[in-house]
Structures are given as C-alpha cells and as structure tokens.
Motif scaffolding. Structure first.
Motif, PDB file in Angstrom:
ATOM      1  N   LEU A   7       0.829  -1.208   0.000  1.00  0.00           N
ATOM      2  CA  LEU A   7       0.000   0.000   0.000  1.00  0.00           C
ATOM      3  C   LEU A   7       0.863   1.257   0.000  1.00  0.00           C
ATOM      4  O   LEU A   7       0.581   2.217  -0.722  1.00  0.00           O
ATOM      5  CB  LEU A   7      -0.956   0.009   1.203  1.00  0.00           C
ATOM      6  CG  LEU A   7      -2.086  -1.012   1.161  1.00  0.00           C
ATOM      7  CD1 LEU A   7      -2.837  -1.030   2.487  1.00  0.00           C
ATOM      8  CD2 LEU A   7      -3.023  -0.714   0.005  1.00  0.00           C
ATOM      9  N   GLN A   8       1.927   1.241   0.795  1.00  0.00           N
ATOM     10  CA  GLN A   8       2.842   2.376   0.848  1.00  0.00           C
ATOM     11  C   GLN A   8       3.506   2.596  -0.510  1.00  0.00           C
ATOM     12  O   GLN A   8       3.613   3.726  -0.982  1.00  0.00           O
ATOM     13  CB  GLN A   8       3.908   2.160   1.937  1.00  0.00           C
ATOM     14  CG  GLN A   8       4.930   3.257   2.046  1.00  0.00           C
ATOM     15  CD  GLN A   8       4.335   4.595   2.463  1.00  0.00           C
ATOM     16  OE1 GLN A   8       3.259   4.662   3.069  1.00  0.00           O
ATOM     17  NE2 GLN A   8       5.009   5.671   2.131  1.00  0.00           N
ATOM     18  N   GLU A   9       3.945   1.508  -1.139  1.00  0.00           N
ATOM     19  CA  GLU A   9       4.569   1.620  -2.461  1.00  0.00           C
ATOM     20  C   GLU A   9       3.579   2.162  -3.495  1.00  0.00           C
ATOM     21  O   GLU A   9       3.941   2.980  -4.344  1.00  0.00           O
ATOM     22  CB  GLU A   9       5.114   0.262  -2.908  1.00  0.00           C
ATOM     23  CG  GLU A   9       6.320  -0.190  -2.128  1.00  0.00           C
ATOM     24  CD  GLU A   9       6.747  -1.613  -2.451  1.00  0.00           C
ATOM     25  OE1 GLU A   9       6.041  -2.296  -3.237  1.00  0.00           O
ATOM     26  OE2 GLU A   9       7.776  -2.051  -1.918  1.00  0.00           O
ATOM     27  N   ALA A  10       2.339   1.706  -3.417  1.00  0.00           N
ATOM     28  CA  ALA A  10       1.310   2.198  -4.350  1.00  0.00           C
ATOM     29  C   ALA A  10       1.071   3.685  -4.142  1.00  0.00           C
ATOM     30  O   ALA A  10       0.932   4.442  -5.114  1.00  0.00           O
ATOM     31  CB  ALA A  10       0.015   1.413  -4.164  1.00  0.00           C
ATOM     32  N   ARG A  11       1.053   4.116  -2.893  1.00  0.00           N
ATOM     33  CA  ARG A  11       0.882   5.554  -2.601  1.00  0.00           C
ATOM     34  C   ARG A  11       2.059   6.362  -3.152  1.00  0.00           C
ATOM     35  O   ARG A  11       1.877   7.454  -3.689  1.00  0.00           O
ATOM     36  CB  ARG A  11       0.756   5.777  -1.091  1.00  0.00           C
ATOM     37  CG  ARG A  11      -0.586   5.435  -0.536  1.00  0.00           C
ATOM     38  CD  ARG A  11      -0.705   5.859   0.937  1.00  0.00           C
ATOM     39  NE  ARG A  11      -1.771   5.127   1.557  1.00  0.00           N
ATOM     40  CZ  ARG A  11      -1.616   4.105   2.401  1.00  0.00           C
ATOM     41  NH1 ARG A  11      -0.416   3.724   2.773  1.00  0.00           N
ATOM     42  NH2 ARG A  11      -2.652   3.482   2.904  1.00  0.00           N
ATOM     43  N   GLN A  12       3.272   5.828  -2.993  1.00  0.00           N
ATOM     44  CA  GLN A  12       4.453   6.524  -3.492  1.00  0.00           C
ATOM     45  C   GLN A  12       4.418   6.640  -5.013  1.00  0.00           C
ATOM     46  O   GLN A  12       4.733   7.694  -5.562  1.00  0.00           O
ATOM     47  CB  GLN A  12       5.728   5.809  -3.042  1.00  0.00           C
ATOM     48  CG  GLN A  12       6.001   5.945  -1.561  1.00  0.00           C
ATOM     49  CD  GLN A  12       7.153   5.074  -1.087  1.00  0.00           C
ATOM     50  OE1 GLN A  12       7.589   4.161  -1.781  1.00  0.00           O
ATOM     51  NE2 GLN A  12       7.633   5.349   0.112  1.00  0.00           N
ATOM     52  N   THR A  13       4.011   5.559  -5.670  1.00  0.00           N
ATOM     53  CA  THR A  13       3.897   5.598  -7.127  1.00  0.00           C
ATOM     54  C   THR A  13       2.869   6.638  -7.537  1.00  0.00           C
ATOM     55  O   THR A  13       3.125   7.456  -8.431  1.00  0.00           O
ATOM     56  CB  THR A  13       3.513   4.208  -7.683  1.00  0.00           C
ATOM     57  OG1 THR A  13       4.525   3.278  -7.328  1.00  0.00           O
ATOM     58  CG2 THR A  13       3.346   4.247  -9.192  1.00  0.00           C
ATOM     59  N   SER A  14       1.744   6.611  -6.890  1.00  0.00           N
ATOM     60  CA  SER A  14       0.690   7.580  -7.195  1.00  0.00           C
ATOM     61  C   SER A  14       1.178   9.005  -6.961  1.00  0.00           C
ATOM     62  O   SER A  14       0.928   9.901  -7.764  1.00  0.00           O
ATOM     63  CB  SER A  14      -0.538   7.290  -6.325  1.00  0.00           C
ATOM     64  OG  SER A  14      -1.534   8.254  -6.544  1.00  0.00           O
ATOM     65  N   GLY A  15       1.906   9.200  -5.868  1.00  0.00           N
ATOM     66  CA  GLY A  15       2.437  10.528  -5.568  1.00  0.00           C
ATOM     67  C   GLY A  15       3.437  10.995  -6.605  1.00  0.00           C
ATOM     68  O   GLY A  15       3.457  12.167  -6.990  1.00  0.00           O
ATOM     69  N   MET A  16       4.288  10.088  -7.065  1.00  0.00           N
ATOM     70  CA  MET A  16       5.280  10.443  -8.079  1.00  0.00           C
ATOM     71  C   MET A  16       4.618  10.761  -9.420  1.00  0.00           C
ATOM     72  O   MET A  16       5.044  11.664 -10.126  1.00  0.00           O
ATOM     73  CB  MET A  16       6.291   9.306  -8.276  1.00  0.00           C
ATOM     74  CG  MET A  16       7.246   9.126  -7.145  1.00  0.00           C
ATOM     75  SD  MET A  16       8.532  10.383  -7.191  1.00  0.00           S
ATOM     76  CE  MET A  16       9.441   9.959  -5.719  1.00  0.00           C
ATOM     77  N   LEU A  17       3.597   9.985  -9.755  1.00  0.00           N
ATOM     78  CA  LEU A  17       2.905  10.219 -11.028  1.00  0.00           C
ATOM     79  C   LEU A  17       2.043  11.473 -10.972  1.00  0.00           C
ATOM     80  O   LEU A  17       1.929  12.201 -11.956  1.00  0.00           O
ATOM     81  CB  LEU A  17       2.042   9.007 -11.397  1.00  0.00           C
ATOM     82  CG  LEU A  17       2.803   7.800 -11.904  1.00  0.00           C
ATOM     83  CD1 LEU A  17       1.894   6.587 -11.963  1.00  0.00           C
ATOM     84  CD2 LEU A  17       3.403   8.085 -13.265  1.00  0.00           C
ATOM     85  N   GLY A  18       1.448  11.690  -9.794  1.00  0.00           N
ATOM     86  CA  GLY A  18       0.619  12.883  -9.624  1.00  0.00           C
ATOM     87  C   GLY A  18      -0.451  12.995 -10.694  1.00  0.00           C
ATOM     88  O   GLY A  18      -0.987  11.998 -11.183  1.00  0.00           O
ATOM     89  N   ARG A  19      -0.715  14.207 -11.088  1.00  0.00           N
ATOM     90  CA  ARG A  19      -1.759  14.459 -12.074  1.00  0.00           C
ATOM     91  C   ARG A  19      -1.301  14.146 -13.499  1.00  0.00           C
ATOM     92  O   ARG A  19      -2.108  14.105 -14.416  1.00  0.00           O
ATOM     93  CB  ARG A  19      -2.235  15.899 -11.962  1.00  0.00           C
ATOM     94  CG  ARG A  19      -2.868  16.175 -10.575  1.00  0.00           C
ATOM     95  CD  ARG A  19      -3.380  17.570 -10.393  1.00  0.00           C
ATOM     96  NE  ARG A  19      -4.615  17.961 -11.035  1.00  0.00           N
ATOM     97  CZ  ARG A  19      -5.811  17.394 -10.880  1.00  0.00           C
ATOM     98  NH1 ARG A  19      -5.934  16.337 -10.122  1.00  0.00           N
ATOM     99  NH2 ARG A  19      -6.876  17.880 -11.484  1.00  0.00           N
TER     100      ARG A  19
END
Length: 130
Positions: A7-19
C-alpha cells in the motif's frame, strides 16, 4: 488484502505520477503505472533521491505518451519501458559506483600526501634535511 508495504509503495507511485497520469491515454495507463511502480522500487533500491526519481518518472511518462502516439501498443510499450528503465538503472548505478571510486581514490591520495608530509616533518625534526 494488500500488505502495508504494498500500500505504501502504491501511494508513493501515485504521488510520483501525480496528475500527469491523467494525460496518459487510457489504453496504456495501466502499463505506464505498472512500469513506473517497478521503476520507482528499483531506483529506491539503489539509493536514488526522490527529486531524481520524480524527474525520471516524468521523462518516462512523456516517453510513453510519445511512443503510443506513433502507434506503439501496450505490450510493445511495456517491453520498451522495461528495457529503458533497466538501462537507466544500470547507468545510474554505474555512475554512482564511479563517483564512489573517485571519492575513495581522492581520499587515498589525501592520506598518502598527509603521510608523506608527516614523514618530511619527522625528518626535519630529526635534522636529516638541510
């Protein structure tokens, strides 16, 4: 249920990709997210700073969009991104290794100079020069 680490890794990926992920065509979005997720994990494993990772991720997203726009399909794109990400990771790791080696060599040179200077000073103190 996903592990806390996943879950943490998925959040980090999402954060890096952003909008930026919103600008990726739907046909390749999952490929880009999956590739990016693996890329981020590998970059973190070799100690890459978040700012650098962000830059690499954004370049990858732009590259994926461009390749898709010229006709590359999802499967081809996945293979291409994996190959490019692997090359980039190897280049980053090699560059870091070279920097560490250069730093170690500079430290050894400094130590050698300090020892030589100390030997000269010891000889001067004993009156063996001059």
């Amino acid at each position: 249920m996903a592990s806390p680490q996943s879950l943490q890794e998925a959040r980090q990926t999402s954060g890096m990709l952003g909008r930026s992920i919103e600008s990726v065509p739907e046909a390749i979005r999952s490929t880009v997210v999956e590739s990016t997720h693996d890329y981020i994990k590998a970059l973190r494993e070799i100690g890459t700073a978040d700012e650098e990772i962000q830059s690499y991720v954004m370049n990858g997203v732009e590259s994926a969009k461009e390749l898709h726009s010229v006709g590359m399909k999802s499967g081809q794109l996945k293979k291409h991104l994996e190959e490019e990400n692997l090359k980039a990771i190897q280049e980053i790791a090699n560059r870091r290794d070279q920097e560490r080696l250069a730093q170690m060599q500079a430290e050894q040179q400094h130590q050698s100079m300090m020892m030589a200077n100390q030997e000269i000073q010891n000889s001067l103190n004993r009156g063996q020069f001059g």
